[in-house]
Design an enzyme around this catalytic site. Structure first.
Site, mmCIF file in Angstrom:
data_model
loop_
_atom_site.group_PDB
_atom_site.id
_atom_site.type_symbol
_atom_site.label_atom_id
_atom_site.label_comp_id
_atom_site.label_asym_id
_atom_site.label_seq_id
_atom_site.Cartn_x
_atom_site.Cartn_y
_atom_site.Cartn_z
ATOM 1 N N TYR A 36 -2.993 45.354 21.276
ATOM 2 C CA TYR A 36 -2.520 46.503 22.037
ATOM 3 C C TYR A 36 -2.036 47.613 21.118
ATOM 4 O O TYR A 36 -1.874 47.413 19.909
ATOM 5 C CB TYR A 36 -1.405 46.080 23.008
ATOM 6 C CG TYR A 36 -0.065 45.822 22.337
ATOM 7 C CD1 TYR A 36 0.154 44.706 21.550
ATOM 8 C CD2 TYR A 36 0.975 46.742 22.474
ATOM 9 C CE1 TYR A 36 1.382 44.494 20.937
ATOM 10 C CE2 TYR A 36 2.208 46.528 21.868
ATOM 11 C CZ TYR A 36 2.403 45.402 21.098
ATOM 12 O OH TYR A 36 3.607 45.191 20.477
ATOM 13 N N ARG A 55 -5.314 51.708 13.850
ATOM 14 C CA ARG A 55 -4.619 50.401 13.832
ATOM 15 C C ARG A 55 -5.187 49.477 14.898
ATOM 16 O O ARG A 55 -5.335 48.280 14.661
ATOM 17 C CB ARG A 55 -3.116 50.608 14.014
ATOM 18 C CG ARG A 55 -2.322 49.329 13.831
ATOM 19 C CD ARG A 55 -0.830 49.558 13.798
ATOM 20 N NE ARG A 55 -0.326 50.090 15.040
ATOM 21 C CZ ARG A 55 0.946 50.438 15.261
ATOM 22 N NH1 ARG A 55 1.829 50.322 14.275
ATOM 23 N NH2 ARG A 55 1.330 50.925 16.413
ATOM 24 N N ARG A 104 -10.950 27.619 30.968
ATOM 25 C CA ARG A 104 -9.964 27.765 29.900
ATOM 26 C C ARG A 104 -10.501 27.130 28.625
ATOM 27 O O ARG A 104 -10.286 25.948 28.372
ATOM 28 C CB ARG A 104 -8.645 27.116 30.335
ATOM 29 C CG ARG A 104 -7.521 27.359 29.355
ATOM 30 C CD ARG A 104 -6.197 26.796 29.856
ATOM 31 N NE ARG A 104 -5.179 26.953 28.839
ATOM 32 C CZ ARG A 104 -4.995 26.095 27.813
ATOM 33 N NH1 ARG A 104 -5.748 25.014 27.722
ATOM 34 N NH2 ARG A 104 -4.073 26.328 26.910
ATOM 35 N N HIS A 106 -10.681 27.233 24.531
ATOM 36 C CA HIS A 106 -10.084 27.833 23.337
ATOM 37 C C HIS A 106 -11.123 28.583 22.509
ATOM 38 O O HIS A 106 -10.869 29.675 22.014
ATOM 39 C CB HIS A 106 -9.445 26.759 22.451
ATOM 40 C CG HIS A 106 -8.119 26.262 22.954
ATOM 41 N ND1 HIS A 106 -7.996 25.543 24.114
ATOM 42 C CD2 HIS A 106 -6.873 26.374 22.454
ATOM 43 C CE1 HIS A 106 -6.724 25.238 24.303
ATOM 44 N NE2 HIS A 106 -6.013 25.739 23.304
ATOM 45 N N LYS A 151 -1.483 43.709 15.695
ATOM 46 C CA LYS A 151 -0.643 44.088 16.842
ATOM 47 C C LYS A 151 -1.140 43.317 18.066
ATOM 48 O O LYS A 151 -1.886 43.830 18.909
ATOM 49 C CB LYS A 151 -0.659 45.609 17.045
ATOM 50 C CG LYS A 151 0.535 46.101 17.868
ATOM 51 C CD LYS A 151 0.716 47.591 17.707
ATOM 52 C CE LYS A 151 1.706 48.190 18.685
ATOM 53 N NZ LYS A 151 3.085 47.738 18.567
ATOM 54 N N GLU A 183 10.934 43.148 9.261
ATOM 55 C CA GLU A 183 10.916 44.316 10.157
ATOM 56 C C GLU A 183 11.762 43.993 11.362
ATOM 57 O O GLU A 183 12.359 42.916 11.442
ATOM 58 C CB GLU A 183 9.476 44.652 10.558
ATOM 59 C CG GLU A 183 8.761 43.513 11.271
ATOM 60 C CD GLU A 183 7.298 43.818 11.572
ATOM 61 O OE1 GLU A 183 6.922 44.993 11.654
ATOM 62 O OE2 GLU A 183 6.540 42.846 11.735
HETATM 63 C C1 PLP Z 1 6.888 44.280 15.228
HETATM 64 C C2 PLP Z 1 6.786 45.760 15.123
HETATM 65 N N1 PLP Z 1 6.940 46.340 13.934
HETATM 66 C C3 PLP Z 1 6.879 47.680 13.792
HETATM 67 C C4 PLP Z 1 6.656 48.496 14.888
HETATM 68 C C5 PLP Z 1 6.625 49.983 14.685
HETATM 69 O O1 PLP Z 1 5.330 50.496 14.833
HETATM 70 P P1 PLP Z 1 5.125 51.971 15.391
HETATM 71 O O2 PLP Z 1 5.943 52.869 14.544
HETATM 72 O O3 PLP Z 1 3.676 52.208 15.210
HETATM 73 O O4 PLP Z 1 5.570 51.956 16.811
HETATM 74 C C6 PLP Z 1 6.477 47.929 16.145
HETATM 75 C C7 PLP Z 1 6.240 48.781 17.309
HETATM 76 O O5 PLP Z 1 6.019 48.337 18.396
HETATM 77 C C8 PLP Z 1 6.544 46.523 16.273
HETATM 78 O O6 PLP Z 1 6.389 45.939 17.473
#
Ligand code: PLP
Length: 293
Positions: A36, A55, A104, A106, A151, A183
């Site tokens: 996403y 991304r 379902r 995998h 993501k 992070e």
């Molecule tokens: C785990 C994580 N790290 C960093 C970010 C920051 O990314 P962005 O600046 O692109 O929103 C997000 C944003 O959702 C995130 O979920």
């Protein structure tokens, strides 16, 4: 978080969000087999469009899914979705799952058509008290999987970390592993020491953040020194400033970490400067095309 705006887009058509339906066999639902993006929109214009789509394309490639459309088609679709929801400021959620299988399974079925879903939601205006006072954060051990650079919608560990922060009266959980900063549960984390901004190097354990990238670029442009280097837990705790970067909220200052004041306990000069630089950059981009010619 405010309720989404009424019009979404699902697999080729615009429709009321309340009428959107997907199969319970969708692999996004069964396996979180989906990626996403979240794209902020200011004055009707998606912000950092190319960075977000790049991304998304990278996330898709890393999980062996094809891009469902070209960048120009994404640009047209996002622009139309914004217009159908009344324009102005909002954010867009883009979700691509591997689609619904016959059961379902995998193992991947390369014949599946992806499920592509987009919705819009109001962009929450930052509370002036948050800009004035900063926010609280707590530290937690990172319990996520080994590919946080993707993501992915598999966000259970992030959800639990954010909830633990909320239970502690904090806005964000800052995740640590091996004595180092990674992070936030939904944000990039940067620290300031002696006027220089540091951020940990990217790797499989960190999502490349669009807000962080812009922050580093704008700092460099403004003559603020930038360092990409591992940030130890001690360096995090001893920072003059701790900054969070997220697409929907821009830059926020963390002024309390695990209940202890960060630096002066007030948002510091780099946080404030970056907030101004972001606002100026949004104005600079207004009216420019989403895709370079
Ligand atoms: C785990 C994580 N790290 C960093 C970010 C920051 O990314 P962005 O600046 O692109 O929103 C997000 C944003 O959702 C995130 O979920």
């Amino acid at each position: 978080m405010a309720a989404p705006l009424p019009i979404c887009w699902l697999n080729g058509e615009f429709l009321p969000l309340a009428e959107a339906r997907i199969s319970p066999l969708d692999r996004g639902f069964l396996f979180a087999d989906a990626v996403y993006e979240v794209v902020p929109v200011y004055a009707g214009r998606p912000f950092l469009f190319v960075e977000h789509i790049a991304r998304l394309e990278r996330s898709l490639g890393e999980v062996r899914m094809a891009a469902p459309m070209a960048r120009a088609a994404w640009a047209a679709l996002l622009t139309e979705l914004v217009a159908r929801n009344g324009g102005g400021d909002m954010y867009l959620y883009l979700h691509v799952s591997r689609g619904a299988d016959e059961g379902r399974n995998h193992a991947l079925n390369p014949a599946l058509a992806p499920t592509v879903f987009l919705m819009a939601a109001p962009l929450p205006a930052t509370d002036p008290a948050v800009l004035e006072n900063g926010v609280a954060a707590v530290t937690l051990a990172d319990q996520r999987w080994a590919r946080c650079d993707i993501k992915s919608t598999a966000l259970l560990a992030n959800v639990l970390a954010k909830s633990a922060a909320a239970d502690a009266g904090a806005t964000e959980a800052i995740l640590l592993a091996g004595g180092r900063l990674r992070e936030g549960s939904s944000s990039s984390v940067m620290v300031v020491h002696g006027g220089a901004l540091s951020a940990p190097p990217y790797g499989p354990e960190i999502l490349p953040g669009t807000t962080r990238e812009l922050a580093l670029r704008l700092c460099t442009r403004a003559g603020i020194p930038v360092r990409i280097e591992p940030v130890s837990e001690a360096a995090l705790r001893g920072a003059d400033e701790i900054l969070l970067g997220f697409a929907t909220r821009g830059i926020l200052a963390v002024t309390r970490l695990d209940g202890t004041p960060v630096g002066s306990g007030r948002p510091g000069p780099v946080a404030r400067r970056l907030q101004e630089l972001f606002a100026a950059y949004r104005a600079e981009l207004a009216g420019t095309p989403l895709l370079p010619a």
